[in-house]
Design a protein around this motif. Structure first.
Motif, short mmCIF file in Angstrom:
data_model
loop_
_atom_site.label_atom_id
_atom_site.label_comp_id
_atom_site.label_asym_id
_atom_site.label_seq_id
_atom_site.Cartn_x
_atom_site.Cartn_y
_atom_site.Cartn_z
N PRO A 1 0.87 -1.19 -0.08
CA PRO A 1 0.10 0.10 0.07
C PRO A 1 0.78 1.25 -0.08
CG PRO A 1 -0.72 -1.47 1.52
CD PRO A 1 0.55 -2.29 1.23
N ALA A 2 2.08 1.15 0.79
CA ALA A 2 2.80 2.64 0.82
C ALA A 2 3.51 2.50 -0.67
CB ALA A 2 3.86 2.41 1.96
N ARG A 3 3.75 1.70 -1.37
CA ARG A 3 4.24 1.88 -2.62
C ARG A 3 3.41 2.22 -3.49
NH1 ARG A 3 7.36 -3.53 -1.74
NH2 ARG A 3 8.60 -2.84 -0.30
N LEU A 4 2.12 1.88 -3.64
CA LEU A 4 1.12 2.18 -4.45
C LEU A 4 0.73 3.81 -4.12
CD1 LEU A 4 -1.08 -0.83 -4.58
CD2 LEU A 4 0.08 -0.06 -6.49
N ARG A 5 0.69 4.04 -3.02
CA ARG A 5 0.58 5.42 -2.66
C ARG A 5 1.58 6.22 -3.20
NH1 ARG A 5 -1.10 7.31 2.91
NH2 ARG A 5 -1.59 9.32 1.62
N CYS B 1 9.81 15.65 -4.74
CA CYS B 1 11.04 15.50 -3.74
C CYS B 1 10.93 14.27 -2.68
CB CYS B 1 11.34 16.88 -3.15
SG CYS B 1 12.84 16.66 -2.24
N VAL B 2 11.77 13.74 -2.26
CA VAL B 2 11.36 12.74 -1.26
C VAL B 2 10.94 13.65 0.03
CG1 VAL B 2 13.81 12.90 -0.34
CG2 VAL B 2 12.47 10.81 0.08
N CYS B 3 11.51 14.86 0.20
CA CYS B 3 10.96 15.67 1.36
C CYS B 3 9.54 15.91 1.22
CB CYS B 3 11.79 16.94 1.23
SG CYS B 3 11.67 18.14 -0.25
N ASP B 4 8.92 15.77 0.13
CA ASP B 4 7.38 16.19 -0.03
C ASP B 4 6.75 14.68 0.11
OD1 ASP B 4 7.82 18.76 -0.62
OD2 ASP B 4 8.05 18.29 -2.90
N LEU B 5 7.27 13.53 0.39
CA LEU B 5 6.62 12.34 0.41
C LEU B 5 6.43 11.94 1.70
CD1 LEU B 5 8.08 10.95 -2.88
CD2 LEU B 5 5.81 11.98 -2.81
N THR B 6 7.20 12.35 2.65
CA THR B 6 7.14 11.70 3.94
C THR B 6 6.00 11.96 4.85
OG1 THR B 6 8.54 13.46 4.93
CG2 THR B 6 9.58 11.26 4.18
N GLU B 7 5.55 13.21 4.55
CA GLU B 7 4.55 13.67 5.52
C GLU B 7 3.01 13.00 4.92
OE1 GLU B 7 1.98 17.80 6.65
OE2 GLU B 7 4.11 17.79 6.51
N GLY C 1 2.75 9.64 6.42
CA GLY C 1 2.83 9.44 7.67
C GLY C 1 4.10 8.47 8.04
N LEU C 2 4.97 8.26 7.30
CA LEU C 2 6.20 7.22 7.67
C LEU C 2 7.26 8.14 7.51
CD1 LEU C 2 5.11 4.48 4.65
CD2 LEU C 2 4.81 4.38 7.17
N SER C 3 8.50 7.32 8.36
CA SER C 3 9.58 8.05 8.62
C SER C 3 10.24 8.31 7.29
CB SER C 3 10.41 7.25 9.59
OG SER C 3 11.06 6.18 8.93
#
Length: 125
Positions: free
Chosen positions: A51-55, A69-75, A78-80
């Motif tokens: 599910p996280a990869r599909l999202r 950017c990876v910085c836009d994908l963490t929040e 809701g994952l580290s």
């Protein structure tokens, strides 16, 4: 060779990028798939079967300019950051995403035709 006598040419954790998979494997609706082709396709699909990869694919595809950017994908997930980076690496290794380093940040975009390639392998279109 495996304990079952099958020839295995890849380590269990390796995945063949979907772009390479599309050139080596016949769509499953055209003729029966051999065990090597089935193993390769299963490994590529396994990269999507989370599910996280599909999202992440959805977030990248729907982001401005279809890159994020990876910085836009963490929040949003809701994952580290290390967990998101791990999932992104799996998607890059499987050929679904491309990574470009810019300064200290990594930017991700969909690999052209990667999703349509896997769709064609499954549907035979």
């Amino acid at each position: 060779m495996s304990i079952y006598g099958e020839v295995t040419d890849m380590a269990p954790t390796e995945s063949l990028p979907i772009t390479d998979l599309a050139t080596c494997c016949t769509p499953i609706t055209r003729q029966p798939m051999d065990s090597v082709g089935a193993d390769r396709l299963a490994r590529s699909l396994k990269a999507l079967a989370d599910p996280a990869r599909l999202r992440l694919l959805s977030l990248v595809a729907s982001h401005e300019d279809s890159e994020a950017c990876v910085c836009d994908l963490t929040e949003p997930l809701g994952l580290s950051q290390p967990t998101v980076s791990h999932h992104l690496k799996v998607l890059v290794d499987a050929g679904y995403l491309e990574r470009e380093k810019r300064g200290t940040w990594a930017y991700y975009s969909l690999t052209p035709n990667a999703l349509s390639s896997v769709s064609q392998l499954i549907s035979g279109l």
